[in-house]
Design a protein around this motif. Structure first.
Motif, mmCIF file in Angstrom:
data_model
loop_
_atom_site.group_PDB
_atom_site.id
_atom_site.type_symbol
_atom_site.label_atom_id
_atom_site.label_comp_id
_atom_site.label_asym_id
_atom_site.label_seq_id
_atom_site.Cartn_x
_atom_site.Cartn_y
_atom_site.Cartn_z
ATOM 1 N N LEU A 145 -8.600 -25.713 4.679
ATOM 2 C CA LEU A 145 -9.177 -26.134 3.348
ATOM 3 C C LEU A 145 -8.405 -25.207 2.411
ATOM 4 O O LEU A 145 -8.142 -24.121 2.534
ATOM 5 C CB LEU A 145 -10.643 -26.335 3.269
ATOM 6 C CG LEU A 145 -11.303 -27.242 4.118
ATOM 7 C CD1 LEU A 145 -12.627 -26.779 4.275
ATOM 8 C CD2 LEU A 145 -11.154 -28.623 3.471
ATOM 9 N N THR A 146 -7.965 -25.991 1.499
ATOM 10 C CA THR A 146 -7.315 -25.176 0.198
ATOM 11 C C THR A 146 -7.898 -25.299 -1.115
ATOM 12 O O THR A 146 -8.837 -26.167 -1.174
ATOM 13 C CB THR A 146 -5.800 -25.918 0.063
ATOM 14 O OG1 THR A 146 -5.894 -27.200 -0.512
ATOM 15 C CG2 THR A 146 -4.973 -25.743 1.272
ATOM 16 N N ALA A 147 -7.471 -24.479 -2.008
ATOM 17 C CA ALA A 147 -8.226 -24.510 -3.324
ATOM 18 C C ALA A 147 -8.161 -26.122 -3.930
ATOM 19 O O ALA A 147 -8.905 -26.330 -4.457
ATOM 20 C CB ALA A 147 -7.441 -23.431 -4.276
ATOM 21 N N LEU A 160 -21.771 -28.730 -2.911
ATOM 22 C CA LEU A 160 -21.993 -27.639 -1.939
ATOM 23 C C LEU A 160 -21.014 -27.510 -1.196
ATOM 24 O O LEU A 160 -20.063 -28.176 -0.637
ATOM 25 C CB LEU A 160 -23.401 -27.990 -1.321
ATOM 26 C CG LEU A 160 -24.448 -28.460 -2.117
ATOM 27 C CD1 LEU A 160 -25.506 -29.140 -1.262
ATOM 28 C CD2 LEU A 160 -25.294 -27.175 -2.722
ATOM 29 N N ALA A 161 -20.744 -26.172 -0.526
ATOM 30 C CA ALA A 161 -19.887 -25.784 0.581
ATOM 31 C C ALA A 161 -20.686 -24.764 1.514
ATOM 32 O O ALA A 161 -21.621 -23.777 0.929
ATOM 33 C CB ALA A 161 -18.758 -24.928 0.196
ATOM 34 N N ALA A 181 -13.736 -22.169 -2.930
ATOM 35 C CA ALA A 181 -14.595 -23.128 -3.170
ATOM 36 C C ALA A 181 -15.556 -22.562 -4.454
ATOM 37 O O ALA A 181 -15.792 -23.453 -5.068
ATOM 38 C CB ALA A 181 -15.806 -23.198 -2.066
ATOM 39 N N LYS A 182 -15.722 -21.358 -4.489
ATOM 40 C CA LYS A 182 -16.227 -20.948 -5.908
ATOM 41 C C LYS A 182 -15.609 -21.426 -6.965
ATOM 42 O O LYS A 182 -16.145 -21.388 -8.193
ATOM 43 C CB LYS A 182 -16.665 -19.289 -5.714
ATOM 44 C CG LYS A 182 -17.836 -19.033 -4.931
ATOM 45 C CD LYS A 182 -17.904 -17.351 -4.657
ATOM 46 C CE LYS A 182 -18.866 -16.897 -5.287
ATOM 47 N NZ LYS A 182 -19.175 -15.510 -5.280
ATOM 48 N N ALA A 184 -13.640 -23.645 -7.631
ATOM 49 C CA ALA A 184 -13.688 -24.959 -7.938
ATOM 50 C C ALA A 184 -15.155 -25.326 -8.586
ATOM 51 O O ALA A 184 -15.214 -26.423 -8.847
ATOM 52 C CB ALA A 184 -13.279 -25.857 -6.710
ATOM 53 N N GLY A 185 -15.907 -24.423 -8.437
ATOM 54 C CA GLY A 185 -17.379 -24.791 -9.006
ATOM 55 C C GLY A 185 -18.375 -25.281 -8.069
ATOM 56 O O GLY A 185 -19.553 -25.552 -8.444
ATOM 57 N N LEU A 186 -17.937 -25.081 -6.403
ATOM 58 C CA LEU A 186 -19.002 -25.479 -5.577
ATOM 59 C C LEU A 186 -19.922 -24.329 -5.195
ATOM 60 O O LEU A 186 -19.498 -23.197 -5.760
ATOM 61 C CB LEU A 186 -18.262 -25.697 -4.293
ATOM 62 C CG LEU A 186 -17.422 -26.741 -4.190
ATOM 63 C CD1 LEU A 186 -16.892 -27.205 -2.666
ATOM 64 C CD2 LEU A 186 -17.954 -28.114 -5.035
ATOM 65 N N ILE A 187 -21.263 -24.580 -5.039
ATOM 66 C CA ILE A 187 -22.185 -23.613 -4.661
ATOM 67 C C ILE A 187 -22.023 -23.218 -3.223
ATOM 68 O O ILE A 187 -22.104 -24.050 -2.380
ATOM 69 C CB ILE A 187 -23.636 -24.069 -5.094
ATOM 70 C CG1 ILE A 187 -23.716 -24.431 -6.448
ATOM 71 C CG2 ILE A 187 -24.740 -23.090 -4.458
ATOM 72 C CD1 ILE A 187 -25.106 -25.298 -6.746
#
Ligand SMILES: [Zn+2]
Length: 398
Positions: A145-147, A160-161, A181-182, A184-187
């Protein structure tokens, strides 16, 4: 729909720093709370439904921040249909997915886990089992998985991730994935403790401090705990939220609660069940963990109710979890269980009994008023005293 709940004995706010709201009534218009305190006669008169709480305690709808949802109201792990609706009868008005790892044959390639998270998010975007809000779609962090992938998911509505079940060589391989993941704004959330899936290895303090996810999932063990010494390290050396779960180690739950209070980290002490899992489905799991924490520490029960509501909402950025004007009208009426030794819900919880539920409102709609299908009966009686809507508020008898 406008509703008014009157004759409340106590109102727990959801904010552990200021856990009680003054007054005896709550008014909601549509899916939002419009008034907490002393409702005017005009506001009660204007309500489509008036509920007399009979002196019970109102708490914010509980948020279970660790639920293994898949698709629909069905768990493949325990082959049970209707479990989410059953959790609503345990006071849970919002469930947050701990990632959809229980989907049989779940994919592990980047395109597959992205599609799974997006499909789950979409399937629960408007579907409310029994009235419950479900935040689903937690992308399982897998190598590859990439940015760009995380940005794409965030734009499409995934929030969420989850680290912990990927095909990584060591847990340190999650560090760049969590970082992306962070960004990109995911929790971001991370499995903590001994492996729950054979071969996936333990995740302990060193791994968490290197990753620094937003949430340490079941920091008390899921179900196997990490070393005791790591709890103080996580609390003192990070800002990671400390999620304790029902289906884990109770001794380390209590250890974590005491340390969080001691080191002024109770703001990030949050609660979930980590069910359905091998431990089963637990409709009253949140109520049990609140009762266990309250009765086995010297801390007040309202603090743990707030950890199970407002504190979860703050960590996950939800507009629920508080009985405050403007917040989601997710309200639960609780009371001392009938036949117990205590006079009020909070005294019963402190005594180690689970609270009895006398009504649940989600998104401003009373889902039932009277008796929960799953808790003991209440001592007091909540009832609908006036209604102009075509709805039977009694619990369906099944
Ligand atoms: Zn879990």
């Amino acid at each position: 729909m406008k509703i008014a709940i009157v004759n409340l004995g106590r109102i727990v706010s959801g904010d552990w720093r200021d856990p009680f709201a003054a007054g005896d009534s709550i008014v909601a218009d549509g899916d939002r709370i419009t008034e907490v305190g002393t409702a005017s006669a005009a506001a009660v008169e204007a309500a489509d439904v008036v509920i007399d709480a009979g002196g019970m305690t109102a708490i914010p709808g509980l948020i279970d921040s660790h639920v293994h949802v898949t698709f629909g109201d069905y768990t493949p792990r325990q082959r049970t249909v209707g479990f989410l609706e059953s959790y609503l009868h345990g006071g849970v008005t919002t469930s947050i997915s701990a990632s959809e790892v229980h989907v049989p044959g779940r994919p592990s390639d980047p395109e597959g886990v992205k599609a799974l998270a997006l499909a789950a998010q979409r399937c629960f975007a408007t579907y409310r089992p029994g009235g419950m809000k479900v935040i689903a779609g937690s992308v399982i962090l897998e190598p590859g998985l990439t940015a760009t992938d995380f940005k794409e998911l965030a734009v499409k509505g995934v929030t969420l991730a989850k680290a912990g079940f990927g095909a990584v060589k060591t847990a340190y391989d999650y560090v760049p994935l969590v970082e992306d993941a962070k960004a990109a704004g995911l929790i971001t959330t991370c499995h903590t403790g001994g492996s729950s899936i054979p071969g996936s290895g333990a995740i302990t303090g060193d791994h968490l401090l290197a990753m620094h996810p937003h949430v340490s999932f079941h920091i008390n063990g899921g179900p196997t705990a990490m070393p005791d010494a790591d709890f103080e390290r996580i609390i003192r050396e990070s800002q990671i939220a400390l999620q304790v779960c029902t289906a884990g180690n109770l001794r380390t739950t209590l250890l974590c609660a005491r340390l969080a209070a001691q080191f002024e980290a109770f703001d990030r002490f949050i609660m979930g069940t980590d069910t359905p899992t091998g431990s089963g489905i637990m409709p009253l799991g949140m109520l049990y963990t609140i009762a266990h924490c309250s009765s086995l520490t010297d801390m007040a029960p309202e603090l743990f109710i707030c950890a199970a509501s407002g504190s979860n909402a703050r960590v996950y950025g939800l507009n629920s979890g508080y009985l405050v004007t403007g917040k989601a009208a997710d309200i639960v009426l609780i009371d001392a269980p009938d036949g117990g030794t205590q006079a009020t819900a909070l005294a019963a919880i402190k005594n180690g009994d689970i609270a009895a539920i006398g009504g649940v409102v989600t998104a401003g709609v009373p889902r039932f008023v009277g008796r929960s299908r799953n808790t003991p009966a209440t001592t007091r009686k909540a009832r609908v005293v006036r209604s102009s809507v075509m709805q039977d508020f009694a619990t369906a008898s099944h």
